[in-house]
Design an enzyme around this catalytic site. Structure first.
Site, PDB file in Angstrom:
ATOM      1  CE  LYS A   1     -60.668  53.581 -21.565  1.00 25.01           C
ATOM      2  NZ  LYS A   1     -60.243  52.215 -21.461  1.00 25.01           N
TER       3      LYS A   1
ATOM      4  CE  LYS B   1     -53.917  56.600 -25.090  1.00 24.85           C
ATOM      5  NZ  LYS B   1     -54.394  55.842 -23.963  1.00 24.85           N
TER       6      LYS B   1
ATOM      7  CE  LYS C   1     -58.167  52.743 -29.333  1.00 22.85           C
ATOM      8  NZ  LYS C   1     -57.451  51.973 -28.364  1.00 22.85           N
TER       9      LYS C   1
HETATM   10  P1  ATP Z   1     -58.343  54.646 -25.000  1.00 22.23           P
HETATM   11  O1  ATP Z   1     -59.317  54.235 -26.042  1.00 22.23           O
HETATM   12  O2  ATP Z   1     -58.938  55.582 -23.985  1.00 22.23           O
HETATM   13  O3  ATP Z   1     -57.027  55.076 -25.516  1.00 22.23           O
HETATM   14  P2  ATP Z   1     -58.088  51.875 -24.611  1.00 22.23           P
HETATM   15  O4  ATP Z   1     -59.505  51.457 -24.465  1.00 22.23           O
HETATM   16  O5  ATP Z   1     -57.362  51.627 -25.861  1.00 22.23           O
HETATM   17  O6  ATP Z   1     -57.988  53.380 -24.159  1.00 22.23           O
HETATM   18  P3  ATP Z   1     -57.457  50.026 -22.531  1.00 22.23           P
HETATM   19  O7  ATP Z   1     -58.672  50.244 -21.710  1.00 22.23           O
HETATM   20  O8  ATP Z   1     -56.257  49.786 -21.716  1.00 22.23           O
HETATM   21  O9  ATP Z   1     -57.180  51.215 -23.486  1.00 22.23           O
HETATM   22  O10 ATP Z   1     -57.655  48.822 -23.520  1.00 22.23           O
HETATM   23  C1  ATP Z   1     -57.932  47.579 -23.013  1.00 22.23           C
HETATM   24  C2  ATP Z   1     -58.010  46.547 -24.082  1.00 22.23           C
HETATM   25  O11 ATP Z   1     -59.069  46.822 -24.995  1.00 22.23           O
HETATM   26  C3  ATP Z   1     -56.752  46.425 -24.917  1.00 22.23           C
HETATM   27  O12 ATP Z   1     -56.440  45.052 -25.071  1.00 22.23           O
HETATM   28  C4  ATP Z   1     -57.112  47.042 -26.237  1.00 22.23           C
HETATM   29  O13 ATP Z   1     -56.405  46.438 -27.291  1.00 22.23           O
HETATM   30  C5  ATP Z   1     -58.588  46.727 -26.333  1.00 22.23           C
HETATM   31  N1  ATP Z   1     -59.287  47.703 -27.134  1.00 22.23           N
HETATM   32  C6  ATP Z   1     -59.419  49.028 -26.877  1.00 22.23           C
HETATM   33  N2  ATP Z   1     -60.159  49.637 -27.834  1.00 22.23           N
HETATM   34  C7  ATP Z   1     -60.502  48.668 -28.740  1.00 22.23           C
HETATM   35  C8  ATP Z   1     -61.269  48.659 -29.948  1.00 22.23           C
HETATM   36  N3  ATP Z   1     -61.831  49.758 -30.426  1.00 22.23           N
HETATM   37  N4  ATP Z   1     -61.428  47.481 -30.595  1.00 22.23           N
HETATM   38  C9  ATP Z   1     -60.884  46.354 -30.107  1.00 22.23           C
HETATM   39  N5  ATP Z   1     -60.141  46.285 -28.975  1.00 22.23           N
HETATM   40  C10 ATP Z   1     -59.947  47.421 -28.291  1.00 22.23           C
END
Ligand code: ATP
Ligand code: LTN
Length: 332
Positions: free
Chosen positions: A201, A116, A198
């Site tokens: 969003k 980040k 991964k």
């Molecule tokens: P960003 O992608 O913007 O960095 P994020 O989606 O990782 O943000 P959060 O919204 O806090 O951050 O994530 C919420 C939950 O979703 C966490 O438990 C994270 O592990 C899960 N998560 C996020 N992206 C994935 C993914 N691509 N596959 C599986 N789990 C995910």
């Protein structure tokens, strides 16, 4: 089962944009499944969201929409404690105590911080650095046995455990040592456009991720455009990251194993498979969107629910926080 004997579960999600299919399969879907068996607490981690710059009006609306989405998924405020992190001040307060018991070097190792800070090079703030300490406070206040998260959060969970173990050793028993609960399929959903990354969003390529609230046509279109390979077979392989990702998604939604999915589509073309994945995803997300569209219109009811949730959460959080304060030597 009586409340007392149930194990406890806690998790949080950031209101930092449209939630994706990755968030759903990696985290939210599991929250729903845990409601019956466990005593569950779920929060919108709004304090975490400001570690990257947020536009105030947008943040405000995303906090409402994330809470509404949790309800639309089927999380039930009667059975789960559901609140907004900043409404329970003990999170930030405990984070301070914990940060004085966490080493700089421990934080500097966190891969999410490295990623980040590379992505937001103009705003490498102290909050971004100490983010896992706030996350540890979120967790430890509620003494959960399990924390359901996607695989990317494993390192943060380990740090929360280390912080809890060290605190208990130094000051006496206050915190429960939590375990991560990472789903077998769907823990790491990859980008539809670059299956090495991964699904996120914050990815600027809108075709790379599916939002939980996308409509059916958009979902199908994104899956049709998913990047695959030119070899042709539908099976899991290191060399076929795109197809492997689609198999993971299909398995996580239908509950079928990868072998069952491979069998089902043996001899079929990529076009048919992509369409089938799009269809099952759209069918699962459709009813959630329908409920969401209704829930989001009643702001007063949302406010009633999250205020009530915060009161319930604070009763638990305050106890743990006071205990920690006392052990450290503060005067109450
Ligand atoms: P960003 O992608 O913007 O960095 P994020 O989606 O990782 O943000 P959060 O919204 O806090 O951050 O994530 C919420 C939950 O979703 C966490 O438990 C994270 O592990 C899960 N998560 C996020 N992206 C994935 C993914 N691509 N596959 C599986 N789990 C995910
Ligand atoms: N950093 C987490 C969100 C989060 C969280 C938590 C998850 C904040 N506090 C406590 C579990 C428990 C993420 O998923 N990106």
């Amino acid at each position: 089962m009586c409340e007392e004997s149930k194990k406890r579960v806690l998790s949080c999600i950031q209101p930092s944009g449209m939630l994706t299919l990755g968030n759903y399969l990696g985290a939210l879907k599991n929250w729903l499944n845990m409601q019956d068996e466990f005593e569950t607490t779920f929060a919108v981690a709004d304090l975490h969201a400001i570690t990257v710059r947020q536009e105030p009006a947008k943040l405000r609306s995303q906090i409402y929409s994330t809470y509404a989405l949790m309800l639309a998924l089927g999380l039930d405020p009667e059975r789960s404690t559901m609140f907004i992190q900043s409404h329970v001040p003990e999170h930030a307060q405990l984070a301070w105590i914990l940060s004085c018991n966490t080493q700089f070097g421990e934080m500097a190792r966190m891969t999410q911080f490295k990623d980040k800070s590379a992505k937001h090079a103009d705003n490498i703030n102290v909050g971004l650095f100490s983010y896992p300490v706030l996350m540890a406070a979120d967790i430890l206040l509620y003494k959960p046995d399990y924390v359901p998260v996607g695989a990317d959060q494993k390192q943060h969970l380990e740090i929360a455990r280390d912080i809890a173990i060290r605190f208990n050793r130094l000051y006496g028993d206050v915190f429960t040592i939590p375990d991560a609960y990472i789903p077998k399929t769907g823990a790491r959903v990859m980008s539809l456009q670059d299956p090495e990354k991964k699904m996120s969003k914050s990815d600027e390529n809108l075709n790379s991720w599916v939002a939980i609230l996308d409509d059916k046509d958009t979902i199908i279109r994104k899956f049709k455009r998913a990047v695959t390979d030119s070899e042709g077979g539908i099976y899991v392989s290191e060399d076929k990251k795109g197809i492997s990702n689609l198999i993971t998604i299909y398995s996580a939604i239908t509950g079928k194993t990868s072998a069952e999915v491979e069998n089902e589509f043996s001899g079929k073309g990529y076009g048919d498979f992509k369409l089938a994945v799009g269809e099952v995803v759209a069918d699962e997300l459709g009813p959630i969107k329908q409920r969401y569209d209704q829930i989001i219109t009643d702001k007063a009811e949302l406010e009633r629910l999250f205020r009530e949730g915060a009161e319930r959460a604070e009763r638990v959080a305050r106890k743990t926080y006071f205990k920690a304060m006392k052990k450290v030597g503060f005067v109450l």
